[in-house]
Design a protein around this motif. Structure first.
Motif, PDB file in Angstrom:
ATOM      1  N   LEU A  84      21.774  22.026 -10.410  1.00 41.10           N
ATOM      2  CA  LEU A  84      20.523  21.750 -11.198  1.00 41.10           C
ATOM      3  C   LEU A  84      20.424  20.179 -11.030  1.00 41.10           C
ATOM      4  O   LEU A  84      18.989  19.983 -10.468  1.00 41.10           O
ATOM      5  N   ARG A  85      21.314  19.368 -11.054  1.00 41.60           N
ATOM      6  CA  ARG A  85      21.040  17.869 -10.587  1.00 41.60           C
ATOM      7  C   ARG A  85      20.243  17.942  -9.036  1.00 41.60           C
ATOM      8  O   ARG A  85      19.477  17.128  -8.664  1.00 41.60           O
ATOM      9  N   ILE A  88      16.893  18.815  -8.905  1.00 37.67           N
ATOM     10  CA  ILE A  88      16.028  17.696  -9.255  1.00 37.67           C
ATOM     11  C   ILE A  88      15.770  16.590  -8.462  1.00 37.67           C
ATOM     12  O   ILE A  88      14.742  16.274  -8.165  1.00 37.67           O
ATOM     13  N   LEU A  91      13.399  17.647  -5.759  1.00 37.04           N
ATOM     14  CA  LEU A  91      12.090  17.577  -6.206  1.00 37.04           C
ATOM     15  C   LEU A  91      11.650  15.951  -5.967  1.00 37.04           C
ATOM     16  O   LEU A  91      10.271  15.931  -5.619  1.00 37.04           O
TER      17      LEU A  91
ATOM     18  N   ILE B  71      16.281  17.110 -17.593  1.00 32.72           N
ATOM     19  CA  ILE B  71      17.476  17.954 -17.142  1.00 32.72           C
ATOM     20  C   ILE B  71      18.035  18.447 -18.373  1.00 32.72           C
ATOM     21  O   ILE B  71      18.387  19.657 -17.823  1.00 32.72           O
ATOM     22  N   LYS B  92       8.021  14.521 -11.521  1.00 25.19           N
ATOM     23  CA  LYS B  92       7.302  14.028 -10.492  1.00 25.19           C
ATOM     24  C   LYS B  92       6.369  12.795 -10.781  1.00 25.19           C
ATOM     25  O   LYS B  92       6.342  11.669 -10.286  1.00 25.19           O
TER      26      LYS B  92
END
Lengths: 234, 234
Positions: A84-85, A88, A91, B71, B92
């Motif tokens: 997950l990290r 992220i 992104l 998260i 973002k």
């Protein structure tokens, strides 16, 4: 989701690999943009100057593709912990890459407006700055590709030298402009080139910070070591 | 996850609200930073000049808090569709806000190096630019807070005027420096102030793009309308 059939897990791994591949390609492209932009300035190379803005289209397309894939993975796979990290981080890092591409294109567009300015003096300083920025960018991308938090930490601590070179160059160019007003236009473009380079270095540091967090789960301190007090974003 | 007890769903809504609240606060702070930075320049206001770098610490802290919460929501709630897109947009947009804060701080740090430069001429152009940038930033934040894709679309189409003002100012200041070399230092700082303002406008446009995508699921075209051909990132 732990009891899904094996083929689904494999597919998930493939998707993550594809995401990593997309971002690695983006990294390669913005490295290329940066290198060509610098060559355009210091070698006054017209062909090199054309490339960064052209590659921008590809970089933007890759950013969109990576973002769509990341969202799909998040929605369908509900990844946890490191995965997950990393998603992220991807992104956020694609955003950094996109800005680096913008700055490289900006440098390339100014390249031919920067006349040789009597040679060695300022291009020498610019070459040094460019070398450090490119090294940092390369290391940040390597850290990202290899999930290497040690390498990320090194990048994070090493943009002080870049900031100092920029400040020295700023002073030098102002003096230069005062001595010969005909050089004002080219000198200003060179100053913006140096500022854009410095900002590419900033984004390399951002990438390193994000990689460090993705890999370790720990954030680096809010205030990073910098050249001069509170120079951030200047 | 559709069959969870109602109190869990409520908690999820609360978390999303908290996330939205954090980002709205960030937006308010960077608007304040931008306003104070501009006041510092055009009114030569020393107190105003101190504020943006001080607020930077808060902006950075909010970015980290929003990111951690996002998260957590992604990991625990596995949100879908619009919720998922909104969370991605938040991740973002906090990056855009962080950069806007940096640019505002940079403007503030240059504010007192920009001497009045014989008054109205350049500050007049700067005031116009600042007004447009602040309007766009405000509208982008409003669009974000209200999930308003129409408003986002308007911001996205309206930074052409900002780019044109910047280009005009650039030319004017170069002429000015050539006429009086003693003005070179202050003029360069003013040029960087204008460039930083223009980049704040760019980030407002980015925010609008992200809001549009989050709300509609459609991306705006890769090439946005700009002042002059291929000026992006210059």
């Amino acid at each position: 989701m732990g009891n899904e059939p094996a083929h689904t897990v494999t597919r998930y791994d493939q998707e993550l690999d594809r995401l990593r591949g997309l971002v690695a390609r983006m990294g390669g492209l913005v490295e290329r943009q940066t290198a060509q932009a610098i060559a355009a300035v210091v070698d006054q190379d017209e062909d090199a100057a054309l490339e960064p803005p052209e590659l921008d289209v590809e970089v933007d397309a890759l950013e969109r593709e990576a973002e769509s894939l990341a969202i799909r993975i998040l929605a369908l796979r509900a990844p946890m912990a490191v995965d997950l990290r990393v998603i992220i981080a991807v992104l956020k890092i694609t955003g950094d890459f996109e800005r680096i591409g913008d700055y490289a294109s900006s440098i390339a567009r100014r390249a031919l407006k920067v006349e040789p300015l009597d040679g060695a003096l300022s291009f020498g300083a610019l070459r040094n700055m460019a070398r450090l920025v490119q090294e940092n960018l390369h290391s940040a991308i390597e850290a990202m590709v290899n999930n290497d938090s040690e390498c990320a930490m090194q990048v994070w601590g090493s943009d002080t030298a870049i900031d100092e070179l920029y400040t020295a160059m700023f002073r030098e160019l102002v003096t230069y402009m005062m001595e010969d007003p005909r050089k004002i236009g080219p000198c200003i473009h060179l100053l913006f080139v140096a500022k854009n380079l410095e900002r590419i270095g900033d984004h390399a540091t951002n990438i390193a910070e994000r990689v460090y967090y993705a890999v370790t789960g720990e954030m680096l301190p809010a205030l990073r070591p910098r050249g001069g007090a509170a120079k951030k974003g200047s």
